[in-house]
Design a protein around this motif. Structure first.
Motif, PDB file in Angstrom:
ATOM      1  N   VAL A 183     -10.107   5.025  -0.086  1.00  0.00           N
ATOM      2  CA  VAL A 183      -9.545   4.643  -1.372  1.00  0.00           C
ATOM      3  C   VAL A 183      -8.070   4.387  -1.131  1.00  0.00           C
ATOM      4  O   VAL A 183      -7.351   5.252  -0.635  1.00  0.00           O
ATOM      5  CB  VAL A 183      -9.742   5.761  -2.417  1.00  0.00           C
ATOM      6  N   GLU A 184      -7.623   3.179  -1.430  1.00  0.00           N
ATOM      7  CA  GLU A 184      -6.225   2.806  -1.206  1.00  0.00           C
ATOM      8  C   GLU A 184      -5.625   2.325  -2.511  1.00  0.00           C
ATOM      9  O   GLU A 184      -6.313   1.724  -3.337  1.00  0.00           O
ATOM     10  CB  GLU A 184      -6.133   1.702  -0.150  1.00  0.00           C
ATOM     11  N   PHE A 185      -4.354   2.582  -2.693  1.00  0.00           N
ATOM     12  CA  PHE A 185      -3.642   2.099  -3.874  1.00  0.00           C
ATOM     13  C   PHE A 185      -2.557   1.151  -3.424  1.00  0.00           C
ATOM     14  O   PHE A 185      -1.821   1.441  -2.490  1.00  0.00           O
ATOM     15  CB  PHE A 185      -3.026   3.258  -4.662  1.00  0.00           C
ATOM     16  N   TYR A 186      -2.472   0.017  -4.080  1.00  0.00           N
ATOM     17  CA  TYR A 186      -1.460  -0.974  -3.761  1.00  0.00           C
ATOM     18  C   TYR A 186      -0.576  -1.177  -4.985  1.00  0.00           C
ATOM     19  O   TYR A 186      -1.065  -1.528  -6.054  1.00  0.00           O
ATOM     20  CB  TYR A 186      -2.106  -2.311  -3.354  1.00  0.00           C
ATOM     21  N   ALA A 187       0.721  -0.921  -4.816  1.00  0.00           N
ATOM     22  CA  ALA A 187       1.670  -1.083  -5.913  1.00  0.00           C
ATOM     23  C   ALA A 187       2.005  -2.561  -6.084  1.00  0.00           C
ATOM     24  O   ALA A 187       2.154  -3.290  -5.103  1.00  0.00           O
ATOM     25  CB  ALA A 187       2.940  -0.282  -5.628  1.00  0.00           C
ATOM     26  N   LYS A 198     -10.606  13.997  -7.560  1.00  0.00           N
ATOM     27  CA  LYS A 198     -11.872  13.859  -8.288  1.00  0.00           C
ATOM     28  C   LYS A 198     -12.476  12.478  -8.046  1.00  0.00           C
ATOM     29  O   LYS A 198     -13.682  12.339  -7.869  1.00  0.00           O
ATOM     30  CB  LYS A 198     -11.668  14.093  -9.778  1.00  0.00           C
ATOM     31  N   PHE A 199     -11.627  11.447  -8.028  1.00  0.00           N
ATOM     32  CA  PHE A 199     -12.109  10.091  -7.782  1.00  0.00           C
ATOM     33  C   PHE A 199     -12.725   9.980  -6.391  1.00  0.00           C
ATOM     34  O   PHE A 199     -13.815   9.435  -6.216  1.00  0.00           O
ATOM     35  CB  PHE A 199     -10.954   9.096  -7.960  1.00  0.00           C
ATOM     36  N   LYS A 200     -12.044  10.532  -5.370  1.00  0.00           N
ATOM     37  CA  LYS A 200     -12.570  10.482  -3.999  1.00  0.00           C
ATOM     38  C   LYS A 200     -13.865  11.278  -3.884  1.00  0.00           C
ATOM     39  O   LYS A 200     -14.797  10.848  -3.211  1.00  0.00           O
ATOM     40  CB  LYS A 200     -11.524  11.010  -3.014  1.00  0.00           C
ATOM     41  N   GLN A 201     -13.941  12.424  -4.560  1.00  0.00           N
ATOM     42  CA  GLN A 201     -15.146  13.244  -4.504  1.00  0.00           C
ATOM     43  C   GLN A 201     -16.313  12.511  -5.155  1.00  0.00           C
ATOM     44  O   GLN A 201     -17.432  12.521  -4.643  1.00  0.00           O
ATOM     45  CB  GLN A 201     -14.888  14.596  -5.194  1.00  0.00           C
ATOM     46  N   ALA A 202     -16.065  11.822  -6.270  1.00  0.00           N
ATOM     47  CA  ALA A 202     -17.115  11.054  -6.937  1.00  0.00           C
ATOM     48  C   ALA A 202     -17.581   9.899  -6.049  1.00  0.00           C
ATOM     49  O   ALA A 202     -18.779   9.610  -5.966  1.00  0.00           O
ATOM     50  CB  ALA A 202     -16.611  10.531  -8.281  1.00  0.00           C
ATOM     51  N   GLN A 225       0.840  -1.184   0.000  1.00  0.00           N
ATOM     52  CA  GLN A 225       0.000   0.000   0.000  1.00  0.00           C
ATOM     53  C   GLN A 225       0.879   1.238   0.000  1.00  0.00           C
ATOM     54  O   GLN A 225       1.868   1.317   0.721  1.00  0.00           O
ATOM     55  CB  GLN A 225      -0.906   0.026   1.227  1.00  0.00           C
ATOM     56  N   ILE A 226       0.523   2.223  -0.829  1.00  0.00           N
ATOM     57  CA  ILE A 226       1.224   3.497  -0.819  1.00  0.00           C
ATOM     58  C   ILE A 226       0.204   4.610  -0.631  1.00  0.00           C
ATOM     59  O   ILE A 226      -0.962   4.464  -0.971  1.00  0.00           O
ATOM     60  CB  ILE A 226       2.050   3.727  -2.105  1.00  0.00           C
ATOM     61  N   GLU A 227       0.646   5.712  -0.034  1.00  0.00           N
ATOM     62  CA  GLU A 227      -0.233   6.846   0.220  1.00  0.00           C
ATOM     63  C   GLU A 227      -0.483   7.614  -1.074  1.00  0.00           C
ATOM     64  O   GLU A 227       0.419   7.794  -1.884  1.00  0.00           O
ATOM     65  CB  GLU A 227       0.396   7.786   1.251  1.00  0.00           C
ATOM     66  N   CYS A 228      -1.696   8.059  -1.277  1.00  0.00           N
ATOM     67  CA  CYS A 228      -2.055   8.855  -2.448  1.00  0.00           C
ATOM     68  C   CYS A 228      -2.397  10.268  -2.004  1.00  0.00           C
ATOM     69  O   CYS A 228      -3.069  10.456  -0.986  1.00  0.00           O
ATOM     70  CB  CYS A 228      -3.269   8.258  -3.156  1.00  0.00           C
ATOM     71  N   ASN A 229      -1.938  11.236  -2.764  1.00  0.00           N
ATOM     72  CA  ASN A 229      -2.282  12.638  -2.528  1.00  0.00           C
ATOM     73  C   ASN A 229      -3.368  13.045  -3.510  1.00  0.00           C
ATOM     74  O   ASN A 229      -3.550  12.420  -4.560  1.00  0.00           O
ATOM     75  CB  ASN A 229      -1.058  13.525  -2.709  1.00  0.00           C
ATOM     76  N   ASP A 230      -4.096  14.109  -3.194  1.00  0.00           N
ATOM     77  CA  ASP A 230      -5.190  14.549  -4.055  1.00  0.00           C
ATOM     78  C   ASP A 230      -4.722  14.893  -5.464  1.00  0.00           C
ATOM     79  O   ASP A 230      -5.475  14.762  -6.418  1.00  0.00           O
ATOM     80  CB  ASP A 230      -5.907  15.751  -3.434  1.00  0.00           C
ATOM     81  N   GLY A 231      -3.491  15.321  -5.640  1.00  0.00           N
ATOM     82  CA  GLY A 231      -2.978  15.689  -6.955  1.00  0.00           C
ATOM     83  C   GLY A 231      -2.443  14.512  -7.754  1.00  0.00           C
ATOM     84  O   GLY A 231      -2.121  14.661  -8.930  1.00  0.00           O
ATOM     85  N   ASP A 232      -2.332  13.331  -7.143  1.00  0.00           N
ATOM     86  CA  ASP A 232      -1.868  12.147  -7.869  1.00  0.00           C
ATOM     87  C   ASP A 232      -2.920  11.752  -8.896  1.00  0.00           C
ATOM     88  O   ASP A 232      -4.081  12.153  -8.811  1.00  0.00           O
ATOM     89  CB  ASP A 232      -1.612  10.988  -6.908  1.00  0.00           C
ATOM     90  N   VAL A 233      -2.505  10.973  -9.895  1.00  0.00           N
ATOM     91  CA  VAL A 233      -3.386  10.627 -11.008  1.00  0.00           C
ATOM     92  C   VAL A 233      -3.560   9.116 -11.088  1.00  0.00           C
ATOM     93  O   VAL A 233      -2.607   8.361 -10.920  1.00  0.00           O
ATOM     94  CB  VAL A 233      -2.792  11.168 -12.329  1.00  0.00           C
TER      95      VAL A 233
END
Length: 126
Positions: free
Chosen positions: A91-95, A27-31, A7-15
């Motif tokens: 919302v989590e991202f896993y590399a 935008k994804f979190k807001q949706a 798991q890695i941390e995501c910032n609002d500006g990441d894509v």
């Protein structure tokens, strides 16, 4: 998550790239937040009721934002505590693989990133 993902941390500006669609994390979190207000709350209330968990709440159920009034009795406590139950979806991202740093392209030596504490360790060891 299993399968060796990290798991890695995501910032609002990441894509995030979903094939042909690219979105900023914000935008994804807001949706996700907007969709959870209506569809998920209604579905959750119906499913809880179907499972025999009947919660007397107003028709404007608010699981994800304000919470639902309730009380809790914890082990060892002599009294009930009033509060709210609120459901939080993250919302989590896993590399799939870790990034590797190459310090010298001639010999392709792979090293760990330097820690900010390395300077302090050197000073202590001297």
């Amino acid at each position: 998550m299993e399968d060796g993902f990290k798991q890695i941390e995501c910032n609002d500006g990441d894509v995030l790239n979903f094939g042909d669609n690219i979105y900023k994390v914000a935008k994804f979190k807001q949706a996700m937040d907007t969709s959870s207000k209506y569809t998920l709350e209604c579905t959750l209330s119906q499913e809880l009721s179907r499972q025999g968990v009947n919660i007397k709440a107003s028709t404007n159920v608010n699981w994800f934002h304000k919470g639902i009034d309730c009380e809790i009795l914890t082990l060892g406590s002599p009294i009930w505590k009033k509060g709210k139950v609120k459901i939080k979806i993250s919302v989590e991202f896993y590399a799939e693989e870790e990034d590797l740093q190459i310090t010298n392209s001639n010999n392709s030596e792979i090293t760990e990133p330097e820690s900010p504490l390395d300077d302090l360790r050197r000073m202590i060891n001297e």
